[in-house]
Motif scaffolding. Structure first.
Motif, PDB file in Angstrom:
ATOM      1  N   ASP A 151      35.870 -24.028  30.902  1.00  0.00           N
ATOM      2  CA  ASP A 151      36.685 -22.889  31.337  1.00  0.00           C
ATOM      3  C   ASP A 151      35.777 -21.872  32.027  1.00  0.00           C
ATOM      4  N   ARG A 152      36.059 -21.456  33.232  1.00  0.00           N
ATOM      5  CA  ARG A 152      35.229 -20.522  34.011  1.00  0.00           C
ATOM      6  C   ARG A 152      35.574 -19.061  33.742  1.00  0.00           C
ATOM      7  N   SER A 153      36.587 -18.775  32.989  1.00  0.00           N
ATOM      8  CA  SER A 153      36.969 -17.384  32.749  1.00  0.00           C
ATOM      9  C   SER A 153      36.145 -16.747  31.638  1.00  0.00           C
ATOM     10  N   GLY A 154      35.307 -17.445  30.947  1.00  0.00           N
ATOM     11  CA  GLY A 154      34.474 -16.917  29.880  1.00  0.00           C
ATOM     12  C   GLY A 154      33.272 -16.188  30.452  1.00  0.00           C
ATOM     13  N   ILE A 155      32.485 -15.544  29.594  1.00  0.00           N
ATOM     14  CA  ILE A 155      31.320 -14.789  30.016  1.00  0.00           C
ATOM     15  C   ILE A 155      30.107 -15.676  29.867  1.00  0.00           C
ATOM     16  N   SER A 156      29.306 -15.725  30.926  1.00  0.00           N
ATOM     17  CA  SER A 156      28.115 -16.567  30.887  1.00  0.00           C
ATOM     18  C   SER A 156      26.985 -15.855  30.161  1.00  0.00           C
ATOM     19  N   ALA A 157      25.940 -16.570  29.863  1.00  0.00           N
ATOM     20  CA  ALA A 157      24.794 -16.011  29.141  1.00  0.00           C
ATOM     21  C   ALA A 157      24.072 -14.965  29.994  1.00  0.00           C
ATOM     22  N   GLY A 158      23.991 -15.157  31.287  1.00  0.00           N
ATOM     23  CA  GLY A 158      23.350 -14.172  32.185  1.00  0.00           C
ATOM     24  C   GLY A 158      24.092 -12.849  32.203  1.00  0.00           C
ATOM     25  N   MET A 159      25.420 -12.952  32.188  1.00  0.00           N
ATOM     26  CA  MET A 159      26.224 -11.736  32.189  1.00  0.00           C
ATOM     27  C   MET A 159      26.055 -10.977  30.883  1.00  0.00           C
ATOM     28  N   VAL A 160      25.953 -11.679  29.789  1.00  0.00           N
ATOM     29  CA  VAL A 160      25.740 -11.042  28.495  1.00  0.00           C
ATOM     30  C   VAL A 160      24.396 -10.321  28.495  1.00  0.00           C
ATOM     31  N   GLY A 161      23.362 -10.905  29.077  1.00  0.00           N
ATOM     32  CA  GLY A 161      22.034 -10.275  29.151  1.00  0.00           C
ATOM     33  C   GLY A 161      22.065  -8.981  29.954  1.00  0.00           C
ATOM     34  N   VAL A 162      22.761  -9.003  31.072  1.00  0.00           N
ATOM     35  CA  VAL A 162      22.878  -7.794  31.901  1.00  0.00           C
ATOM     36  C   VAL A 162      23.598  -6.694  31.134  1.00  0.00           C
ATOM     37  N   LEU A 163      24.659  -7.036  30.431  1.00  0.00           N
ATOM     38  CA  LEU A 163      25.409  -6.035  29.673  1.00  0.00           C
ATOM     39  C   LEU A 163      24.544  -5.419  28.565  1.00  0.00           C
ATOM     40  N   VAL A 164      23.713  -6.214  27.936  1.00  0.00           N
ATOM     41  CA  VAL A 164      22.840  -5.706  26.879  1.00  0.00           C
ATOM     42  C   VAL A 164      21.828  -4.719  27.458  1.00  0.00           C
ATOM     43  N   VAL A 165      21.229  -5.053  28.603  1.00  0.00           N
ATOM     44  CA  VAL A 165      20.244  -4.155  29.229  1.00  0.00           C
ATOM     45  C   VAL A 165      20.896  -2.835  29.634  1.00  0.00           C
ATOM     46  N   VAL A 166      22.098  -2.884  30.209  1.00  0.00           N
ATOM     47  CA  VAL A 166      22.802  -1.663  30.617  1.00  0.00           C
ATOM     48  C   VAL A 166      23.133  -0.804  29.399  1.00  0.00           C
ATOM     49  N   ALA A 167      23.556  -1.435  28.319  1.00  0.00           N
ATOM     50  CA  ALA A 167      23.893  -0.688  27.107  1.00  0.00           C
ATOM     51  C   ALA A 167      22.656   0.003  26.540  1.00  0.00           C
ATOM     52  N   ILE A 168      21.503  -0.676  26.528  1.00  0.00           N
ATOM     53  CA  ILE A 168      20.271  -0.068  26.028  1.00  0.00           C
ATOM     54  C   ILE A 168      19.855   1.116  26.898  1.00  0.00           C
ATOM     55  N   ALA A 169      19.992   0.976  28.211  1.00  0.00           N
ATOM     56  CA  ALA A 169      19.632   2.073  29.122  1.00  0.00           C
ATOM     57  C   ALA A 169      20.528   3.285  28.887  1.00  0.00           C
ATOM     58  N   LEU A 170      21.830   3.078  28.700  1.00  0.00           N
ATOM     59  CA  LEU A 170      22.743   4.198  28.452  1.00  0.00           C
ATOM     60  C   LEU A 170      22.435   4.889  27.133  1.00  0.00           C
ATOM     61  N   ILE A 171      22.147   4.121  26.118  1.00  0.00           N
ATOM     62  CA  ILE A 171      21.825   4.719  24.825  1.00  0.00           C
ATOM     63  C   ILE A 171      20.532   5.531  24.924  1.00  0.00           C
ATOM     64  N   THR A 172      19.537   4.996  25.640  1.00  0.00           N
ATOM     65  CA  THR A 172      18.269   5.718  25.810  1.00  0.00           C
ATOM     66  C   THR A 172      18.483   7.039  26.536  1.00  0.00           C
ATOM     67  N   MET A 173      19.283   7.032  27.587  1.00  0.00           N
ATOM     68  CA  MET A 173      19.544   8.275  28.323  1.00  0.00           C
ATOM     69  C   MET A 173      20.278   9.287  27.455  1.00  0.00           C
ATOM     70  N   LEU A 174      21.229   8.836  26.660  1.00  0.00           N
ATOM     71  CA  LEU A 174      21.959   9.760  25.790  1.00  0.00           C
ATOM     72  C   LEU A 174      21.035  10.379  24.747  1.00  0.00           C
ATOM     73  N   VAL A 175      20.147   9.584  24.179  1.00  0.00           N
ATOM     74  CA  VAL A 175      19.211  10.106  23.184  1.00  0.00           C
ATOM     75  C   VAL A 175      18.265  11.119  23.827  1.00  0.00           C
ATOM     76  N   LEU A 176      17.753  10.811  25.006  1.00  0.00           N
ATOM     77  CA  LEU A 176      16.858  11.751  25.695  1.00  0.00           C
ATOM     78  C   LEU A 176      17.583  13.049  26.051  1.00  0.00           C
ATOM     79  N   PHE A 177      18.818  12.944  26.488  1.00  0.00           N
ATOM     80  CA  PHE A 177      19.588  14.141  26.817  1.00  0.00           C
ATOM     81  C   PHE A 177      19.814  14.990  25.577  1.00  0.00           C
TER      82      PHE A 177
END
Length: 202
Positions: free
Chosen positions: A34-60
């Motif tokens: 099924d191609r509608s699922g999330i691939s492993a690469g997409m999951v990695g990108v989402l994790v990196v973006v989430a970490i960056a947002l959390i870091t910016m919020l903590v610094l702010f």
């Protein structure tokens, strides 16, 4: 993984030999993921973006917090001595004055009265006064003409005034030679008794 599609592929093979004829049918099912699922690469990108947002919020959040003053300890609260130094005295402004121009005025004439006589001069007549005015006008006209006609003096802005045959020159020049030349020019005019050269040399 879920399989969304299944493809069936059937193939038919006919084998003929001199004795018999045989037909073989093969079925093969192919499943595609099924191609509608999330691939492993997409999951990695989402994790990196989430970490960056959390870091910016903590610094702010950390930058908006007031800083705590570590000098509030009792040892740091010693009395401070404020020493006021007097303001430096202003020096008076330096004023540069140019020396007053030296005027060559004739020395006063002292007349001793003759014994038993009077010292009063005869009254001046109106013709003497008119003659002096006419002479001054002629001298003024001639000086003005020479100052404007001569290319050496026309651009310098030298002015001249005449009173009783005495010429006063005013203006500013760059060299002593130009000042002297203007004085010589004024002395050459007929009727000039003296020249007061007040031209400034820069």
């Amino acid at each position: 993984m879920s399989y969304d599609e299944e493809q069936a592929r059937r193939s038919r093979v006919v084998v003929e030999t001199p004795n018999e004829r045989r037909e073989v049918v093969q079925s093969q099912a192919v499943r595609t993921p099924d191609r509608s699922g999330i691939s492993a690469g997409m999951v990695g990108v989402l994790v990196v973006v989430a970490i960056a947002l959390i870091t910016m919020l903590v610094l702010f959040w950390m930058s908006s917090q007031p800083t705590t003053d570590t000098t509030n300890t009792p040892a740091a609260q010693q009395p401070t001595t404020i020493v006021q130094q007097p303001a430096p005295a202003q020096q008076p402004p330096v004023i540069i004055q140019q020396p007053a121009p030296v005027t060559t005025q004739p020395a006063p004439v002292i007349v001793t009265p003759p014994a038993g006589g009077t010292t009063s001069a005869p009254p001046a007549t109106t013709t003497d006064t008119q003659t002096a005015v006419n002479v001054d006008t002629k001298i003024q006209t001639e000086i003005d003409k020479r100052l404007t006609d001569d290319p050496t003096f026309s651009s310098l802005g030298i002015t001249a005034t005449v009173l009783d045959g005495k010429v006063t020159l005013l203006g500013t020049v760059k060299t002593q030679d130009l000042k002297d030349a203007a004085e010589r020019m004024a002395k050459q005019i007929k009727g000039v008794k003296s020249v007061d050269n007040q031209i400034t040399v820069l």
